[in-house]
Design a protein around this motif. Structure first.
Motif, PDB file in Angstrom:
ATOM      1  N   ILE A   1      26.372  40.126  41.554  1.00 21.98           N
ATOM      2  CA  ILE A   1      26.710  40.617  42.271  1.00 21.98           C
ATOM      3  C   ILE A   1      27.838  40.281  41.722  1.00 21.98           C
ATOM      4  N   VAL A   2      29.596  40.443  40.928  1.00 22.45           N
ATOM      5  CA  VAL A   2      30.285  39.928  40.338  1.00 22.45           C
ATOM      6  C   VAL A   2      31.674  39.809  41.157  1.00 22.45           C
ATOM      7  N   LEU A   3      32.073  38.899  41.695  1.00 27.56           N
ATOM      8  CA  LEU A   3      32.629  38.729  42.793  1.00 27.56           C
ATOM      9  C   LEU A   3      33.953  38.667  42.959  1.00 27.56           C
ATOM     10  N   ASN A   4      34.420  38.052  41.163  1.00 24.94           N
ATOM     11  CA  ASN A   4      35.855  37.852  40.841  1.00 24.94           C
ATOM     12  C   ASN A   4      35.419  37.078  39.445  1.00 24.94           C
ATOM     13  N   ILE A   5      36.424  37.756  38.526  1.00 23.90           N
ATOM     14  CA  ILE A   5      37.162  36.723  37.414  1.00 23.90           C
ATOM     15  C   ILE A   5      38.150  36.177  37.307  1.00 23.90           C
ATOM     16  N   CYS A   6      38.093  34.812  37.268  1.00 24.10           N
ATOM     17  CA  CYS A   6      39.380  34.156  37.729  1.00 24.10           C
ATOM     18  C   CYS A   6      39.676  33.382  36.467  1.00 24.10           C
ATOM     19  N   GLY A   7      41.229  32.591  36.676  1.00 20.86           N
ATOM     20  CA  GLY A   7      41.925  31.402  35.317  1.00 20.86           C
ATOM     21  C   GLY A   7      42.837  31.140  35.650  1.00 20.86           C
ATOM     22  N   PRO A   8      43.435  30.658  34.843  1.00 14.55           N
ATOM     23  CA  PRO A   8      44.289  29.480  34.650  1.00 14.55           C
ATOM     24  C   PRO A   8      45.430  29.764  36.166  1.00 14.55           C
ATOM     25  N   GLY A   9      45.233  28.832  36.535  1.00 13.48           N
ATOM     26  CA  GLY A   9      46.032  28.174  38.056  1.00 13.48           C
ATOM     27  C   GLY A   9      44.881  28.744  39.502  1.00 13.48           C
ATOM     28  N   GLU A  10      44.255  28.754  39.036  1.00 10.23           N
ATOM     29  CA  GLU A  10      43.511  30.145  40.336  1.00 10.23           C
ATOM     30  C   GLU A  10      42.275  28.490  40.489  1.00 10.23           C
ATOM     31  N   CYS A  11      41.666  29.205  42.196  1.00  8.33           N
ATOM     32  CA  CYS A  11      41.090  27.659  42.747  1.00  8.33           C
ATOM     33  C   CYS A  11      40.185  28.343  42.836  1.00  8.33           C
ATOM     34  N   LEU A  12      38.870  27.992  42.984  1.00  5.52           N
ATOM     35  CA  LEU A  12      37.255  28.166  43.191  1.00  5.52           C
ATOM     36  C   LEU A  12      36.492  26.891  44.291  1.00  5.52           C
ATOM     37  N   GLY A  13      35.644  27.203  44.716  1.00  4.69           N
ATOM     38  CA  GLY A  13      34.887  26.183  46.440  1.00  4.69           C
ATOM     39  C   GLY A  13      36.259  25.728  47.211  1.00  4.69           C
ATOM     40  N   GLU A  14      36.666  26.321  47.795  1.00  5.32           N
ATOM     41  CA  GLU A  14      37.738  26.021  48.742  1.00  5.32           C
ATOM     42  C   GLU A  14      37.364  25.714  50.197  1.00  5.32           C
ATOM     43  N   MET A  15      35.686  26.425  50.165  1.00  6.90           N
ATOM     44  CA  MET A  15      35.075  26.639  51.192  1.00  6.90           C
ATOM     45  C   MET A  15      34.715  25.518  51.404  1.00  6.90           C
ATOM     46  N   ALA A  16      34.555  24.590  50.735  1.00  6.82           N
ATOM     47  CA  ALA A  16      34.495  23.016  50.662  1.00  6.82           C
ATOM     48  C   ALA A  16      34.934  22.823  51.800  1.00  6.82           C
ATOM     49  N   LEU A  17      36.487  23.311  52.511  1.00  8.08           N
ATOM     50  CA  LEU A  17      36.779  22.560  53.311  1.00  8.08           C
ATOM     51  C   LEU A  17      35.700  22.175  54.155  1.00  8.08           C
ATOM     52  N   ASP A  18      35.010  22.927  54.612  1.00  8.76           N
ATOM     53  CA  ASP A  18      33.673  22.635  55.996  1.00  8.76           C
ATOM     54  C   ASP A  18      32.114  22.179  55.671  1.00  8.76           C
ATOM     55  N   GLY A  19      32.063  21.723  54.256  1.00  3.43           N
ATOM     56  CA  GLY A  19      30.989  20.663  54.365  1.00  3.43           C
ATOM     57  C   GLY A  19      29.952  21.495  54.420  1.00  3.43           C
TER      58      GLY A  19
END
Length: 146
Positions: free
Chosen positions: A79-97
């Motif tokens: 399931i494709v959730l998003n296509i991201c490009g310059p200036g976008e952030c991935l993996g922000e759920m790293a906050l919770d470990g």
């Protein structure tokens, strides 16, 4: 710059010059400041660099290129959730470990600033704009999912 080098403003500025209008990291934004806390990593096209289920201990801020974010289905599909490009952030759920909720694959040559969970947390504590940017990002992703 080579892989593993600290990301600096000059590199971000060069990446911005190559980005499509409206994309990229602009000086004095929270993501620009956060990107400067990371290390440069480059991925060739079709490289999977985040894997669903792995421990989430880094955030990737895209400086150049495009990335497909996807989730795997039990039958082997995706399931494709998003296509991201310059200036976008991935993996922000790293906050919770916790574990990664999706995978990411480079659709073309990609350069990212890879920021550790510790540096992300420190930036949020020190900079309310960074905290608000991450909160807004999480809210936006939650809205897309519902």
């Amino acid at each position: 710059m080579k892989d593993g080098d600290p990301v600096n403003s000059a590199f971000i500025d060069c990446a911005n010059a190559a980005a499509a209008p409206g994309y990229g990291l602009h000086a004095d934004t929270a993501l620009h400041r956060l990107a400067r806390l990371g290390l440069l990593h480059r991925f060739s096209s079709q490289t999977i660099f985040m894997i669903e289920g792995d421990m989430a201990d880094t955030v990737h801020i895209i400086l150049e290129g495009r990335v497909k974010v996807f989730s795997s289905e039990p039958d082997g599909g995706e399931i494709v959730l998003n296509i991201c490009g310059p200036g976008e952030c991935l993996g922000e759920m790293a906050l919770d470990g916790g574990r990664r909720s999706a995978s990411a694959i480079a659709l073309e040559s990609v350069s990212c600033s890879v920021v550790t969970r510790k540096n992300l947390r420190d930036a949020i504590v020190k900079d309310p704009d960074t905290a608000l940017k991450i909160i807004a990002l999480l809210i936006g992703r939650a809205r897309l999912a519902t």
